[in-house]
Enzyme design. Structure first.
Site, PDB file in Angstrom:
ATOM      1  N   ALA A   1      -5.823   4.230   9.766  1.00 27.94           N
ATOM      2  CA  ALA A   1      -4.877   5.060   8.877  1.00 27.94           C
ATOM      3  C   ALA A   1      -4.190   6.270   9.684  1.00 27.94           C
ATOM      4  CB  ALA A   1      -5.484   5.550   7.846  1.00 27.94           C
TER       5      ALA A   1
ATOM      6  N   ARG B   1       9.157   5.240   9.925  1.00 20.37           N
ATOM      7  CA  ARG B   1      10.347   4.616   9.360  1.00 20.37           C
ATOM      8  C   ARG B   1      10.373   5.052   7.986  1.00 20.37           C
ATOM      9  NH1 ARG B   1       9.440  -1.262  10.983  1.00 20.37           N
ATOM     10  NH2 ARG B   1       7.276  -0.077  11.820  1.00 20.37           N
TER      11      ARG B   1
ATOM     12  N   TYR C   1      -6.065  -2.202   7.317  1.00 22.06           N
ATOM     13  CA  TYR C   1      -4.876  -1.284   7.521  1.00 22.06           C
ATOM     14  C   TYR C   1      -4.647  -0.316   6.242  1.00 22.06           C
ATOM     15  CZ  TYR C   1      -3.429  -3.563  11.869  1.00 22.06           C
ATOM     16  OH  TYR C   1      -3.465  -4.026  13.082  1.00 22.06           O
TER      17      TYR C   1
ATOM     18  N   ARG D   1       0.676  18.517 -25.266  1.00 23.20           N
ATOM     19  CA  ARG D   1       0.166  18.981 -24.043  1.00 23.20           C
ATOM     20  C   ARG D   1      -1.534  19.122 -24.043  1.00 23.20           C
ATOM     21  NH1 ARG D   1       3.067  24.686 -23.491  1.00 23.20           N
ATOM     22  NH2 ARG D   1       1.744  24.629 -21.840  1.00 23.20           N
TER      23      ARG D   1
ATOM     24  N   ALA E   1       8.891  31.200 -46.543  1.00 16.27           N
ATOM     25  CA  ALA E   1       9.644  30.929 -45.757  1.00 16.27           C
ATOM     26  C   ALA E   1      10.175  32.173 -44.819  1.00 16.27           C
ATOM     27  CB  ALA E   1      10.602  29.888 -45.820  1.00 16.27           C
TER      28      ALA E   1
HETATM   29  C1  UD1 Z   1       0.435  -4.326  13.544  1.00 19.49           C
HETATM   30  C2  UD1 Z   1      -0.188  -5.583  14.529  1.00 19.49           C
HETATM   31  C3  UD1 Z   1       0.644  -6.668  14.235  1.00 19.49           C
HETATM   32  C4  UD1 Z   1       0.600  -7.189  12.734  1.00 19.49           C
HETATM   33  C5  UD1 Z   1       1.049  -5.853  11.954  1.00 19.49           C
HETATM   34  C6  UD1 Z   1       0.986  -6.202  10.620  1.00 19.49           C
HETATM   35  C7  UD1 Z   1      -1.270  -4.577  16.471  1.00 19.49           C
HETATM   36  C8  UD1 Z   1      -0.945  -4.393  17.980  1.00 19.49           C
HETATM   37  N1  UD1 Z   1      -0.027  -5.241  15.915  1.00 19.49           N
HETATM   38  O1  UD1 Z   1       1.655  -4.145  14.152  1.00 19.49           O
HETATM   39  O2  UD1 Z   1       0.009  -7.872  15.069  1.00 19.49           O
HETATM   40  O3  UD1 Z   1       1.595  -8.464  12.449  1.00 19.49           O
HETATM   41  O4  UD1 Z   1       0.460  -4.800  12.228  1.00 19.49           O
HETATM   42  O5  UD1 Z   1       1.467  -5.334   9.644  1.00 19.49           O
HETATM   43  O6  UD1 Z   1      -2.179  -4.403  16.187  1.00 19.49           O
HETATM   44  N2  UD1 Z   1      -2.763   2.662  13.614  1.00 19.49           N
HETATM   45  C9  UD1 Z   1      -3.427   3.756  13.955  1.00 19.49           C
HETATM   46  N3  UD1 Z   1      -3.276   4.176  15.032  1.00 19.49           N
HETATM   47  C10 UD1 Z   1      -2.528   3.659  16.057  1.00 19.49           C
HETATM   48  C11 UD1 Z   1      -1.540   2.954  15.748  1.00 19.49           C
HETATM   49  C12 UD1 Z   1      -1.664   2.326  14.401  1.00 19.49           C
HETATM   50  O7  UD1 Z   1      -4.320   4.120  13.081  1.00 19.49           O
HETATM   51  O8  UD1 Z   1      -2.474   4.397  17.304  1.00 19.49           O
HETATM   52  C13 UD1 Z   1      -2.603   2.216  12.389  1.00 19.49           C
HETATM   53  C14 UD1 Z   1      -1.575   2.631  11.320  1.00 19.49           C
HETATM   54  O9  UD1 Z   1      -1.617   3.964  10.629  1.00 19.49           O
HETATM   55  C15 UD1 Z   1      -1.138   1.457  10.491  1.00 19.49           C
HETATM   56  C16 UD1 Z   1      -1.980   0.151  11.308  1.00 19.49           C
HETATM   57  O10 UD1 Z   1      -2.620   0.818  12.240  1.00 19.49           O
HETATM   58  O11 UD1 Z   1      -2.201   1.577   9.337  1.00 19.49           O
HETATM   59  C17 UD1 Z   1      -0.747  -0.617  11.726  1.00 19.49           C
HETATM   60  O12 UD1 Z   1      -0.066   0.272  12.730  1.00 19.49           O
HETATM   61  P1  UD1 Z   1       1.608  -0.146  12.834  1.00 19.49           P
HETATM   62  O13 UD1 Z   1       1.872   0.831  13.788  1.00 19.49           O
HETATM   63  O14 UD1 Z   1       2.220  -0.244  11.585  1.00 19.49           O
HETATM   64  O15 UD1 Z   1       1.328  -1.610  13.515  1.00 19.49           O
HETATM   65  P2  UD1 Z   1       2.455  -2.540  13.563  1.00 19.49           P
HETATM   66  O16 UD1 Z   1       3.471  -2.305  14.676  1.00 19.49           O
HETATM   67  O17 UD1 Z   1       2.998  -2.894  12.017  1.00 19.49           O
HETATM   68 MG    MG Z   2       2.762  -1.925  10.340  1.00 24.39          MG
END
Ligand code: UD1
Ligand code: MG
Length: 457
Positions: free
Chosen positions: A9, A15, A101, A334, A424
């Site tokens: 997280a 985005r 995730y 309330r 009243a």
């Molecule tokens: C990642 C996966 C991809 C998968 C996709 C699904 C990798 C390299 N790629 O890509 O294969 O299809 O999720 O949604 O694992 N996060 C951290 N620290 C970091 C980077 C990310 O905690 O340094 C966390 C983010 O907060 C998020 C999760 O990991 O909860 C995924 O990160 P995100 O950047 O969304 O990865 P994707 O590019 O979507």
């Molecule tokens: Mg992602």
């Protein structure tokens, strides 16, 4: 075998275009991260580790800390593999680690259990995959053409055109034993298109070792959809509401249109409850039997008993409502209000911190605050309890069977005795005795010979 989920997280969520860290954005009124934590809690996990980083203080503050949570700070977001390594001290060698995730909020307990069971049944690394209509942004699952066994995950930015055509995507969820995961993670490099340490590189490393790598296919794409932008957030919000309203209908509630009912919390409902369109329920709401909610209401943290009718466009917050009451239309109830059985709160009435006794009525255009009201009271239209002197709040006490005439101000602190009658248009500044008529209205004059002003020429 012990089970330790790790929730990633730390990412920024560029985005989302938001100053709020992505994992704190809500689905159904609850942050995405909290959804994932709550699901992990149903797994019988020994402890849950959250890797956090972007918006660190806010994330930690917002999530209710509890004994079962561990926090691992990832100061720089160098990739999902790097993220897991930050939780190293919480990874027991012999435990099963599930990686989840924080931006995939709708994953189900049963699905995560399938990953856990895979490891228990001899898999070394179990990956949750899904078939995608549009696999943009996902890591692709690459399989051996002959055996069909998974050989690696290739991130979109590193994939060849051929690999991009693969419609099986990596959900990100996986399970492995602690010692294996740590061994693979230590070997991961960042020589890829994004210069990141990819967790997904573990797969190829495991395959190279001859480890038993297995996959679990999740049939429902929305269950494992990650939120990267507001559009995906809105898609999951709808999906979450669909699940909530379906549960409610299965329990016997009539929803005139489930697509126009939003539940941001929990509803417990009795039999034959009917809910019209455009209602929002927030927090913990309990509805008894035969409750009718007309359209356009917002109901937060309320207990509503049997045979109650909440009429259109009413807003209720933290109230307890007894049997057979009518509230609204256009009522505002309330916090800390108790409305006892058979009472009626009518249109354009605001009630706060008040007890309305059994069978009492406040039917039109009134403000009643900081009041204790007995049974069988009738409050006339336009009655105001003047509860605030600019500094302090004061109480109004109204006995049983009191009649308050229209357009009356009750200047608190003040007590109206049992059976009191208020004429009243009165401004009541002193206590009104039992069973008499109290008036403070100025006498009416009838002036003879008075002429209306004429228009100047
Ligand atoms: C990642 C996966 C991809 C998968 C996709 C699904 C990798 C390299 N790629 O890509 O294969 O299809 O999720 O949604 O694992 N996060 C951290 N620290 C970091 C980077 C990310 O905690 O340094 C966390 C983010 O907060 C998020 C999760 O990991 O909860 C995924 O990160 P995100 O950047 O969304 O990865 P994707 O590019 O979507
Ligand atoms: Mg992602």
């Amino acid at each position: 075998m012990k089970l330790f989920p790790i929730i990633l997280a730390a990412g920024k969520g560029t985005r989302m275009n938001s100053s709020l860290p992505k994992v704190l954005h809500p689905i159904g009124g609850k942050s995405m991260l909290q959804h994932v934590i709550d699901t992990c809690r149903t797994l019988d996990a020994d402890r849950i580790t959250i890797v956090y980083g972007h918006g660190a203080d806010l994330v930690k503050e917002t999530i209710n800390s509890a004994d079962d949570l561990r926090w691992a700070l990832q100061e720089e977001q160098l990739g999902t593999g790097h993220a897991v390594l930050q939780a190293k001290e919480f990874i027991d060698e012999d435990a099963i680690i599930i990686i989840a995730y924080g931006d995939v909020p709708l994953v189900k307990t049963e699905t995560l259990k399938l990953l856990e069971n895979d490891i228990k049944n001899g898999s070394d690394l179990s990956i949750l995959t899904t078939k995608l209509k549009d696999s943009t942004g996902y890591g692709r699952i690459i399989r051996d053409e002959v055996t069909g066994k998974m050989t690696s995950i290739v991130e979109e930015k590193d994939a060849t055109d051929e690999q991009r055509k693969v419609d099986e995507g990596n959900t990100g969820f996986l399970a492995a034993k602690g010692k294996d995961l740590l061994r693979w993670l230590k070997e991961i490099k960042s020589d890829n298109a994004q210069g990141e340490y990819y967790l997904t590189d573990c797969i190829a490393l495991a395959v190279k070792e001859g480890a038993n790598v297995t996959t679990v296919l999740c049939e429902r794409e929305l269950e494992v959809l990650g939120v990267n932008d507001r559009k995906q957030q809105s898609i999951l919000e709808r999906e979450y509401q669909r699940i909530q309203t379906e549960t409610l209908m299965k329990a016997g509630v009539t929803l005139i249109d489930p697509a126009r009912c939003d539940i941001r919390g929990q509803i417990t409902a009795g039999k034959d409850v009917s809910i019209d369109v455009n209602n929002v329920f927030i927090g913990d709401v309990t509805l008894g039997n035969n409750v009718t909610i007309e359209s356009g209401c917002v109901i937060k943290d309320c207990q509503i008993a049997d045979d109650v009718n909440i009429k259109a466009n009413s807003v209720l917050d933290s109230a307890i409502i007894g049997n057979n009451c009518d509230v609204g239309p256009f009522a505002r109830v309330r916090p800390d209000t108790v409305i006892k059985d058979n009472a009626k709160i009518g249109n354009f009435v605001e009630i706060k911190k008040t007890i309305v006794g059994e069978g009492s009525k406040v039917s039109h255009l009134s403000y009643i605050g900081d009041t204790t009201m007995g049974e069988g009271v009738n409050i006339g239209a336009g009655t105001i309890t003047c509860n605030y002197d600019g500094v302090n709040k004061h109480q109004t006490i109204i006995g049983n069977n009191v009649f308050v005439g229209s357009d009356t101000q009750l200047v608190a602190p003040v007590t109206l005795g049992d059976g009191a009658n208020i004429g009243a248009g009165s401004t009541i500044t002193r206590d009104a005795p039992n069973d008499v008529l109290t008036l403070s209205r100025s006498k009416q004059l009838n002036i003879k010979g008075w002429k209306r002003p004429a228009k100047k020429k």
